[in-house]
Write a protein that holds these residues in place. Structure first.
Motif, mmCIF file in Angstrom:
data_model
loop_
_atom_site.group_PDB
_atom_site.id
_atom_site.type_symbol
_atom_site.label_atom_id
_atom_site.label_comp_id
_atom_site.label_asym_id
_atom_site.label_seq_id
_atom_site.Cartn_x
_atom_site.Cartn_y
_atom_site.Cartn_z
ATOM 1 N N ALA A 189 0.835 -1.213 0.000
ATOM 2 C CA ALA A 189 0.000 0.000 0.000
ATOM 3 C C ALA A 189 0.863 1.253 0.000
ATOM 4 C CB ALA A 189 -0.942 -0.010 1.197
ATOM 5 N N ASP A 190 1.919 1.260 0.789
ATOM 6 C CA ASP A 190 2.820 2.417 0.827
ATOM 7 C C ASP A 190 3.573 2.578 -0.492
ATOM 8 O OD1 ASP A 190 2.102 3.130 3.401
ATOM 9 O OD2 ASP A 190 3.812 2.111 4.342
ATOM 10 N N GLU A 191 4.098 1.482 -1.023
ATOM 11 C CA GLU A 191 4.891 1.535 -2.258
ATOM 12 C C GLU A 191 4.077 2.017 -3.457
ATOM 13 O OE1 GLU A 191 6.303 -2.459 -2.715
ATOM 14 O OE2 GLU A 191 7.952 -2.189 -1.304
ATOM 15 N N HIS A 192 2.773 1.720 -3.470
ATOM 16 C CA HIS A 192 1.930 2.039 -4.624
ATOM 17 C C HIS A 192 0.961 3.197 -4.361
ATOM 18 C CE1 HIS A 192 3.462 -1.955 -5.620
ATOM 19 N NE2 HIS A 192 3.349 -1.553 -6.859
ATOM 20 N N ALA A 193 1.190 3.942 -3.292
ATOM 21 C CA ALA A 193 0.353 5.102 -2.955
ATOM 22 C C ALA A 193 -1.137 4.740 -2.977
ATOM 23 C CB ALA A 193 0.640 6.272 -3.886
ATOM 24 N N ILE A 194 -1.464 3.639 -2.328
ATOM 25 C CA ILE A 194 -2.844 3.168 -2.250
ATOM 26 C C ILE A 194 -3.650 4.112 -1.368
ATOM 27 C CG2 ILE A 194 -4.299 1.266 -1.412
ATOM 28 C CD1 ILE A 194 -2.718 0.605 -4.009
ATOM 29 N N VAL A 253 -6.292 -2.838 10.176
ATOM 30 C CA VAL A 253 -7.151 -1.781 10.718
ATOM 31 C C VAL A 253 -6.375 -0.911 11.707
ATOM 32 C CG1 VAL A 253 -9.183 -1.366 12.173
ATOM 33 C CG2 VAL A 253 -9.308 -3.019 10.297
ATOM 34 N N ARG A 254 -5.530 -1.535 12.499
ATOM 35 C CA ARG A 254 -4.762 -0.795 13.504
ATOM 36 C C ARG A 254 -3.596 -0.006 12.923
ATOM 37 N NH1 ARG A 254 -2.038 -3.877 16.506
ATOM 38 N NH2 ARG A 254 -2.576 -5.882 15.658
ATOM 39 N N GLU A 255 -2.936 -0.525 11.871
ATOM 40 C CA GLU A 255 -1.676 0.060 11.437
ATOM 41 C C GLU A 255 -1.703 0.790 10.095
ATOM 42 O OE1 GLU A 255 1.482 -2.805 11.671
ATOM 43 O OE2 GLU A 255 0.867 -3.468 13.672
ATOM 44 N N ALA A 256 -2.737 0.621 9.319
ATOM 45 C CA ALA A 256 -2.762 1.250 7.994
ATOM 46 C C ALA A 256 -2.853 2.767 8.114
ATOM 47 C CB ALA A 256 -3.930 0.721 7.180
ATOM 48 N N SER A 257 -2.195 3.449 7.189
ATOM 49 C CA SER A 257 -2.243 4.915 7.155
ATOM 50 C C SER A 257 -3.366 5.416 6.245
ATOM 51 C CB SER A 257 -0.895 5.470 6.686
ATOM 52 O OG SER A 257 -0.610 4.989 5.386
ATOM 53 N N VAL A 258 -4.121 4.480 5.655
ATOM 54 C CA VAL A 258 -5.253 4.810 4.793
ATOM 55 C C VAL A 258 -6.475 4.048 5.309
ATOM 56 C CG1 VAL A 258 -3.802 5.240 2.766
ATOM 57 C CG2 VAL A 258 -4.743 2.947 3.157
ATOM 58 N N PRO A 259 -7.677 4.439 4.874
ATOM 59 C CA PRO A 259 -8.870 3.716 5.328
ATOM 60 C C PRO A 259 -8.824 2.237 4.933
ATOM 61 C CG PRO A 259 -9.482 5.772 4.255
ATOM 62 C CD PRO A 259 -8.017 5.580 4.020
ATOM 63 N N VAL A 260 -9.302 1.392 5.839
ATOM 64 C CA VAL A 260 -9.433 -0.041 5.586
ATOM 65 C C VAL A 260 -10.908 -0.384 5.687
ATOM 66 C CG1 VAL A 260 -8.841 -2.374 6.366
ATOM 67 C CG2 VAL A 260 -7.145 -0.533 6.526
ATOM 68 N N VAL A 261 -11.451 -0.918 4.605
ATOM 69 C CA VAL A 261 -12.850 -1.343 4.584
ATOM 70 C C VAL A 261 -12.870 -2.855 4.730
ATOM 71 C CG1 VAL A 261 -14.958 -1.459 3.209
ATOM 72 C CG2 VAL A 261 -13.508 0.587 3.115
#
Length: 154
Positions: A103-108, A134-142
């Motif tokens: 996710a970080d590498e691909h600007a998700i 859910v705890r560690e992502a810097s973007v929304p997790v659905v």
């Protein structure tokens, strides 16, 4: 900010898949959202090299890798008739770590995963994995629940 402005900011969606029905539901949700927003969909399967391949009914990690490749290829082919840009990838490592790194590498902009507790595959790849995402992502997790096929509705 209006809902349309917010939806328009989604340029890329990552779907982590393990082949479960819940992961299929997550992919369907991602494809619908991508059609609405013009976002690209990244389909990622992770081969967890720390897991005993016998849990998956295969003899070795190489066979598990091939199984994941077929899974992703099938999912991309199934979604191919949609007007959505789809990228696929297979990675090795601990699922949550690999998903977050990808996710970080691909600007998700958003991660979508399925939730189920019924299969060993899902428990290993998307049980505790979903919790960590859910705890560690810097973007929304659905987190998309599996649709119950036999709930009496026909």
């Amino acid at each position: 900010m209006s809902g349309d402005d917010q939806a328009g900011s989604i340029r890329s969606i990552l779907v982590a898949t393990d082949g479960s029905a819940a992961a299929d539901e997550a992919l369907e949700r991602a494809l619908k959202l991508a059609e609405q927003t013009g976002a690209a969909v990244h389909v990622l399967a992770v081969v967890d090299a720390t897991t005993n391949p016998m849990h998956f009914g295969v003899d070795d990690i190489g066979e598990l890798q091939q199984t994941r490749e077929r899974l992703v290829d099938d999912l991309v082919a199934t979604a191919g008739d949609r007007d959505v840009k789809i990228q696929s990838a297979i990675r090795r490592g601990r699922p949550a770590t690999v998903i977050l790194t990808y996710a970080d590498e691909h600007a998700i902009d958003m991660v979508i995963v399925g939730r189920t507790g019924r299969s060993r595959v899902a428990d290993v790849l998307l049980g505790s994995t979903t919790d960590q995402l859910v705890r560690e992502a810097s973007v929304p997790v659905v987190v998309v629940p599996e649709t119950k096929a036999d709930d009496g509705a026909e």
